[in-house]
Design an enzyme around this catalytic site. Sequence first.
Site, short mmCIF file in Angstrom:
data_model
loop_
_atom_site.label_atom_id
_atom_site.label_comp_id
_atom_site.label_asym_id
_atom_site.label_seq_id
_atom_site.Cartn_x
_atom_site.Cartn_y
_atom_site.Cartn_z
N TYR A 140 7.26 -3.52 0.22
CA TYR A 140 8.03 -2.63 -0.66
C TYR A 140 9.42 -2.31 -0.10
O TYR A 140 10.27 -1.79 -0.80
CB TYR A 140 7.27 -1.33 -0.93
CG TYR A 140 6.02 -1.52 -1.76
CD1 TYR A 140 5.74 -2.76 -2.34
CD2 TYR A 140 5.13 -0.50 -1.97
CE1 TYR A 140 4.60 -2.95 -3.09
CE2 TYR A 140 3.98 -0.68 -2.72
CZ TYR A 140 3.73 -1.91 -3.28
OH TYR A 140 2.60 -2.10 -4.03
N ASP A 248 -1.93 0.15 -1.55
CA ASP A 248 -1.68 0.54 -2.93
C ASP A 248 -2.86 0.09 -3.81
O ASP A 248 -3.43 0.87 -4.58
CB ASP A 248 -0.37 -0.11 -3.40
CG ASP A 248 0.15 0.47 -4.70
OD1 ASP A 248 -0.58 1.23 -5.35
OD2 ASP A 248 1.29 0.14 -5.07
N ASP A 252 -6.39 2.53 -5.03
CA ASP A 252 -6.75 2.71 -6.43
C ASP A 252 -8.18 2.23 -6.70
O ASP A 252 -8.93 2.86 -7.45
CB ASP A 252 -5.77 1.94 -7.35
CG ASP A 252 -4.50 2.75 -7.63
OD1 ASP A 252 -4.24 3.72 -6.90
OD2 ASP A 252 -3.78 2.40 -8.58
#
Length: 362
Positions: A140, A248, A252
């Site tokens: 990122y 990430d 989830d």
Amino acid sequence: MRILALPGDGVGVEVTEAALRVLDWFRTRRGFACEVLRRDFGLANWTKHGTMMPDETWARILEADAILFGAVGSLDQAGVVPPEERRKGSLLRMRKALDLFANLRPVRMPAALAEASPCKPRVTEGVDLILVRELTAGVYFGTPRGVETLPDGTRRGVNTHSYTEAEIARAARFAFALARGRRGRVTSVDKANVMEAGALWREVVGRIGAEEFPDVVLEHMLADNCAIQLLRAPRRFDVILTDNLFGDLLSDAAGAIIGSLGMLPSASLSAPDAAGRRRALYEPIHGSAPDIAGRGVANPLGAILSLALLLRWSAGRAEDAAHLEAAVDRALAAGARTSDIAAPGESVLSTEQMTQAVLDAL
Ligand code: NAI
Ligand code: MG
């Protein structure tokens, strides 16, 4: 303590309001001394005032002891917000500026919610894991990045997955130290089989584990396998340590076990400074939920449990944190349900009523 509330967009406003009501209980009933400021930012602010992040809000962010964050509606469907404005109001900018390298996501299965989970109760019963995601490096943030046009006129998109030893080491130390206060087990997740940076990740985590935390049990797991094990046998995990991208996805996936995004809290922490103080941002993991925003039906428990993390990690009030988590469990056990966690036929509470149920349990 200076606490900055940034409700932001959509249901972020509703659930942050709920968390602030609960915070007020701790101020008046438990003598928690803090100053609470509330500032606007986000897409709604852009629409009203032409900026996603007012300079004054940014100044408050830089000096806050802890931030209670709602959500930012970063998907700009109409594409009207200029990229520069979007970057100013982005979560990535806050994470980088405050150096919030450790993202914690606890996943605990409340017994009362067995029916809300997509997994069978025998799989989910007693799940109590915490995922530590490295948050300020990896793909990122790595460079080079961008989209370039090739000589033949077609385009190529590039992002760079990059980790220094120091970036891996501080995330690893955080996870090991956390495991010491829990069940003493770390699962470090990577793709060492296909990525050089993943092989380095595995090597550095292994070395720190052996040299500095010999009392903690360390296992390495490939990220694809971890995705499967989270659904098959989530109880086997205590602390999961992983990088920004896998974290990430896997956080989830781990959250899906509980059955609703609205239930899940998170904390993002910096390294402690000389005085032992960490920068910190606390937020429910869900976004602005435009499909239900403004109707007063959002589940506030993710935001309220994020406040519990604030009490534990920023305020040094572990007992109050446990008291709040137990109150949420009691409210759920007594049957309090927002629509996202209600079984067919169960009666459903509004955001405000669920908040009241937690206050009653407190
Ligand atoms: P979302 O998390 O906002 O919603 C996903 C689904 O979960 C929706 O069906 C929503 O109704 C439901 N949901 C979310 N929170 C809930 C709650 N508290 N109670 C009950 N149900 C809840 O994710 P989505 O729809 O992909 O994104 C919406 C916007 O939020 C986008 O602009 C996205 O960029 C942004 N977003 C922001 C995040 C943040 O601020 N940290 C994180 C994720 C998304
Ligand atoms: Mg995510």
